[in-house]
Scaffold this active site. Structure first.
Site, PDB file in Angstrom:
ATOM      1  N   ASP A 110      53.112  60.264  70.389  1.00 39.06           N
ATOM      2  CA  ASP A 110      54.667  60.182  70.248  1.00 39.06           C
ATOM      3  C   ASP A 110      55.248  61.708  70.798  1.00 39.06           C
ATOM      4  O   ASP A 110      54.870  62.377  71.107  1.00 39.06           O
ATOM      5  CB  ASP A 110      54.772  60.250  68.577  1.00 39.06           C
ATOM      6  CG  ASP A 110      54.490  58.809  68.130  1.00 39.06           C
ATOM      7  OD1 ASP A 110      54.284  57.740  68.869  1.00 39.06           O
ATOM      8  OD2 ASP A 110      54.038  58.873  66.902  1.00 39.06           O
ATOM      9  N   ASP A 156      53.462  57.914  63.194  1.00 45.49           N
ATOM     10  CA  ASP A 156      53.968  58.587  61.858  1.00 45.49           C
ATOM     11  C   ASP A 156      54.518  57.519  61.070  1.00 45.49           C
ATOM     12  O   ASP A 156      54.720  57.747  59.749  1.00 45.49           O
ATOM     13  CB  ASP A 156      54.936  59.669  61.968  1.00 45.49           C
ATOM     14  CG  ASP A 156      56.069  59.386  63.160  1.00 45.49           C
ATOM     15  OD1 ASP A 156      56.217  57.996  63.085  1.00 45.49           O
ATOM     16  OD2 ASP A 156      57.034  60.118  63.527  1.00 45.49           O
TER      17      ASP A 156
END
Length: 995
Positions: A454, A736
């Protein structure tokens, strides 16, 4: 050997089939100590039992809920039985007991809830406030804990040291040697009396006890390490309101009456009831087995521990904790089946099985040859029908030697060395901000060939600040508070008012930009009523709220990805504060502005609003079109220090880094270049475009794909799946959010962010990166490689000892009719190569050179050609030296007299042990000649080596009666050590031979 265990001892890093787990177990036919060898493998029978019990409990719970809901329909007019508050509860100041609270929530009993005055009534009886939560007075909290209990589940007690001693004693070969020792004691005492006749038997007993206690100590230390790590895994923090302040607390500190804030991805920490919130969807599959999420509202306010928040956000009031919750009761009925064994554990079980069978064959043949020699001698003497006590003891010694060959030959320590190395690495990785949840992830990370990362919070700091804006078509720098305040003075009042309303109400985080514009957060929130919230998620890439204004009208605010929100707009606020239609020229201007911001590595957000008609119901979704554009902001999220260097390290290590983000493609490309991820020949693509590609087209671009922008969780999952299945990559992926769970689950190694990550993401992950830093991921890869190579070093060392011990005793038995190494001596050698060798070599810390090698990948041979070269070369040297000593030793040393055989065998034993000591040092590096680099940094290695040398001196000089040795002269000591030392230059020479 490699092909044999690839076919029979191959399991996946995770999600292995039951068939694969059963297959390798069946092939492990000869195991000395199953309790110890399989301690860290999944207990399949317990797992099946647990699964069956879970299904039973889920069905019972599902039926109970359905029955209670159905029953409620029929008892609307009935009055429930009167409830009496227990005296001890009343004396503590509460108006309701834990059992009553449990029955309300577990039974989804709305009738009973209403009898108690609803949520407000329960709050009053629990002496709490739904607005401010509990007070933090310690006496009150202690009283509450005494009445309602703590939020912990019943856990099995840890095993004591004596349990590990008992398990170490379960070794079949040690038990046989124990019987041999007993018989030897008996016969020896009868023949020679006490104490002379007891020496051989007591020597074996002492050796067995030493092996048992050293083994038990090592295993006990491992269990304590895993216990500590298990505690870390279970640490979950939750947002709680106490004394009117929102604070982060451990779930273990929760008490009935606490007000908990829940958001997407959170795990419900206890049983409770809904206080307030929006669009709350709860996944109850862990309890009921039902995959359909449940909508929680004021009409269905029950929240159960262990369930997950799938969408929305809310406040809940805790009613039951710990073993009073439904989740606690379910967990109490389940016995842990354990984690799946790791691929390396299974491979080394395969190696141990193969070598064990070879060793058993050699042991039987050695015993047969030794017995045949004795019988031939007796036949020649004509005494084969008459047996003396000495001959009986000789036969017993032959049997003990054969059994001890099995002890040495079956490398039970191989699979356990993996666990030892993993436990050591996991403990050290905690200090490096990485919590390993599954053992296999630690070793698999060392084989990784690709990291899909990410952007936000991992490559960047996640400290966002608005630095540019385009409000009312006016582009401005706003990186300083002065810039923001001057911008405010340039905008029409009506535009500032709507902008501040959007910033302060449609938010899930900090509002620094709004404050710098001169806004008042609390005043703005109180000026209107929040009716509906649709939180941001990575699928919609937008968030929205519906407000009721003071005059009664409704207004929706929307914020999110610039292209998506702008596409939902048909009007815009111009420089005069007027609302005008959004024509093509204006759209082009705004799109150019968005691209300009993005090319400067800024994350862009578009803000918009719309007036809603009076007929709008909060039950309906917030509209997705018809908005008026307020403006676009450019947010700076700086790249973390050290990221560029870490990406370069990955590249030199043969690991490809790919960035997967929901950002605009221009922003993504700019950040990727800054991080060193996007190269000149790399491909950057948007998720929607990637989705449209055919399988064939995907396979063409994926090898060069370095950036995926505007990606959805499904895009990330698809990319990971193709990398693994089509290209054979070993993939690590970061995530996440709740929607990242499928990709984390699909990847070889799922890496969840510890700070920004949701509990759902963490539960799906194999490793939790506690500081959300990409550099920590590189550290995890380094530790993973260290584990893999440390195990290779240990295997190389142990197989060398195996080969030499087998060949020396077998050839000596065949050619001379005697075995140069006795049972006691072989037991000591076994401890050097097994428990002590594992401690020394399997706990070597990583060095930077590890990241200059290519990754092993998915199909790399564990026992490499380099290892075979070192094993066979070193074994040949040791065998030649030992055989030379055995055949020519008396002449070389001028040994004569009755003690010459004992002195020679002592020299052989001493030389053999020092060969292993110096070979242990040489094994620190399999390819590098300098084996002393960093040796003093590994205090475990130095301590083990020192203890081995000291104890060897004690055995030779002081324990000769028990170990069949005799004290040596200085010259004999020097030669023994020198023979061992010569193995080091030979090992260095072997490393220069290309393979």
């Amino acid at each position: 050997m490699e092909s044999y265990y690839l076919n029979n001892f191959e399991v996946k890093p995770k999600h292995s089939s039951e068939e694969a787990l059963q297959k390798w177990r069946k092939l492990c036919g000869f195991v000395k100590n199953p309790k110890r060898r399989f301690r860290f493998t999944a207990n399949l029978s317990k797992r099946y039992e647990a699964q069956a019990m879970r299904r039973t409990n889920q069905e019972k719970f599902r039926v109970a809920v359905l029955v209670s809901k159905a029953a409620y329909q029929f008892i609307q007019g009935m009055q429930p039985s009167d409830y009496t508050v227990p005296e001890e509860v009343k004396a503590a100041g509460f108006g309701i007991c834990g059992e009553e609270l449990g029955s309300i929530v577990e039974g989804h009993d709305l009738k009973k809830l209403n009898v108690h005055g609803g949520v407000a009534g329960i709050a009053e009886k629990l002496c709490t406030s739904t607005l401010n939560g509990l007070t933090t007075d310690s006496d009150l909290l202690n009283r509450r804990q005494e009445i309602f209990g703590i939020n912990k589940f019943t856990e099995s007690e840890g095993r004591s040291f004596l349990v590990f001693v008992w398990e170490a004693l379960q070794d079949m070969t040690l038990m046989i040697l124990g019987v041999c020792a007993f018989v030897s004691l008996l016969v020896g005492i009868i023949m020679e009396g006490w104490p002379n006749g007891a020496h051989d038997g007591l020597g074996i007993v002492a050796s067995i006890l030493l092996v048992v206690f050293v083994t038990a100590t090592s295993d006990y230390r491992q269990s304590l390490q895993f216990k500590d790590l298990d505690k870390e895994k279970k640490k979950i923090a939750i947002q709680v309101m106490r004394n009117g302040y929102r604070q982060k607390m451990s779930i273990y500190d929760l008490l009935p009456g606490d007000i908990v804030h829940l958001a997407i991805g959170d795990q419900v920490p206890a049983d409770g009831v809904f206080v307030s919130g929006f669009s709350v969807l709860i996944d109850e599959s862990s309890l009921t087995g039902e995959s359909e999420p449940v909508m929680v509202t004021a009409d269905n306010p029950f929240l159960l521990s262990g369930t997950k928040v799938q969408d929305g956000s809310c406040k809940m009031m805790v009613t039951s904790v710990g073993m009073r919750t439904q989740w606690g009761k379910l967990m109490a009925t389940l016995s842990e089946g354990g984690d799946d064994e790791t691929p390396l554990q299974v491979k080394l079980n395969g190696v141990a099985t193969i070598i064990g069978k070879v060793g058993l064959f050699f042991a039987i043949v050695t015993f047969a040859v030794l017995v045949q020699g004795l019988m031939s001698r007796k036949w020649q003497d004509g005494t084969y029908l008459r047996w003396s006590g000495d001959e009986a003891l000789e036969m017993l010694e032959f049997f003990a030697v054969a059994v001890t060959i099995v002890v040495v030959a079956v490398p039970e320590g191989l699979p356990l060395a993996v666990t030892l190395s993993l436990a050591f690495a996991m403990k050290k990785m905690m200090n490096d901000k990485a919590l390993v949840r599954h053992l296999a992830a630690c070793e698999t990370m060392g084989s990784s060939t690709c990291i899909c990362s990410d952007k936000t919070g991992t490559l960047t700091t996640n400290h966002m600040a608005v630095v540019k804006s385009c409000i009312c078509m006016n582009v401005r720098e706003v990186s300083k508070p002065l810039d923001a305040s001057s911008l405010c003075s340039e905008l029409p009042d009506s535009a500032v008012k709507i902008l501040l309303q959007s910033i302060f109400n449609n938010t899930g985080g900090e509002v620094v930009f709004g404050l710098s514009l001169g806004g008042n957060f609390h005043a703005e929130r109180q000026a209107s009523k929040l009716l509906k919230v649709e939180p941001f998620n990575s699928v919609k890439k937008r968030m929205g709220v519906v407000l009721e204004l003071p005059e009664g009208s409704l207004r929706a605010h929307s914020k999110g990805a610039s292209e998506i929100i702008l596409a939902a707009c048909d009007k815009v606020i111009n420089a005069n504060g007027e609302i005008v239609p959004l024509d093509e020229a204006t759209i082009n201007y705004l799109n150019d502005t968005i691209n300009q911001f993005a090319n400067e590595a800024l994350r862009t957000l578009c803000l918009a609003y719309m007036e809603l008609e009076n007929g709008f119901s909060v039950e309906n979704p917030i509209p997705v079109s018809g908005y008026t554009c307020i403006g676009v902001v450019g947010i700076k999220d700086p790249v973390r220090p050290g990221v560029k260097e870490s990406v370069a390290v990955c590249r030199s290590a043969g690991i490809t880094v790919r960035m997967v983000t929901g950002d605009n493609i221009n922003t993504a490309k700019a950040i990727a270049r800054e991080c060193g991820i996007l190269t000149d020949d790399g491909i950057a693509i948007e998720g929607p475009e990637f989705r449209e590609k055919s399988e064939e087209e995907m396979l063409k671009i994926i090898p060069k794909l370095q950036v995926m922008a505007r990606s959805s969780p499904l895009d990330k999952h698809t990319l990971v799946k193709h990398l693994r299945t089509s290209l054979g990559e070993v993939v690590a992926v970061t995530g996440d959010g709740t929607n990242d769970a499928p990709a984390l689950h699909e990847a070889d190694i799922g890496l969840a962010m510890g700070i920004a990550g949701t509990e759902v993401a963490k539960e799906s992950a194999d490793v939790i990166i506690l500081d959300d830093n990409f550099s920590t991921i590189v550290t995890v890869a380094k530790w993973g490689r260290s584990v893999y190579i440390n195990i290779q070093k240990f295997v190389q060392f142990q197989l060398t000892v195996n080969v030499v011990a087998l060949v020396v005793n077998f050839s000596s038995a065949c050619l001379t009719g005697t075995a140069p190494l006795t049972a006691v001596q072989l037991l000591w050698v076994n401890m050097i190569m097994d428990t002590l060798g594992a401690l020394a070599l399997a706990t070597e810390p990583p060095n930077d050179d590890l990241m200059k090698r290519s990754p092993v990948g998915r199909k790399g041979n564990f026992i490499s050609n380099v290892m075979w070269r070192n094993i066979l070369g070193q074994s040949l040297y040791q065998f030649v030296v030992i055989w030379l000593l055995q055949s020519k030793g008396k002449g070389i040393f001028g040994l004569e007299g009755p003690d010459s055989d004992l002195i020679l065998n002592t020299l052989i034993f001493n030389s053999f042990v020092f060969c292993q000591i110096f070979n242990e040092v040489s094994s620190r590096e399999m390819e590098e000649i300098d084996v002393f680099k960093g040796i003093l940094n590994n205090y475990v290695f130095v301590a083990v080596l020192s203890c081995t040398v000291i104890f060897q001196i004690i055995i030779i000089e002081f324990l000769g009666t028990f170990a069949n040795t005799t004290p040596l002269t200085f010259a004999q000591w020097f030669l023994s050590v020198f023979i061992g030392f010569l193995g080091m230059p030979i090992a260095a020479g072997l490393k220069m031979i290309p393979v």
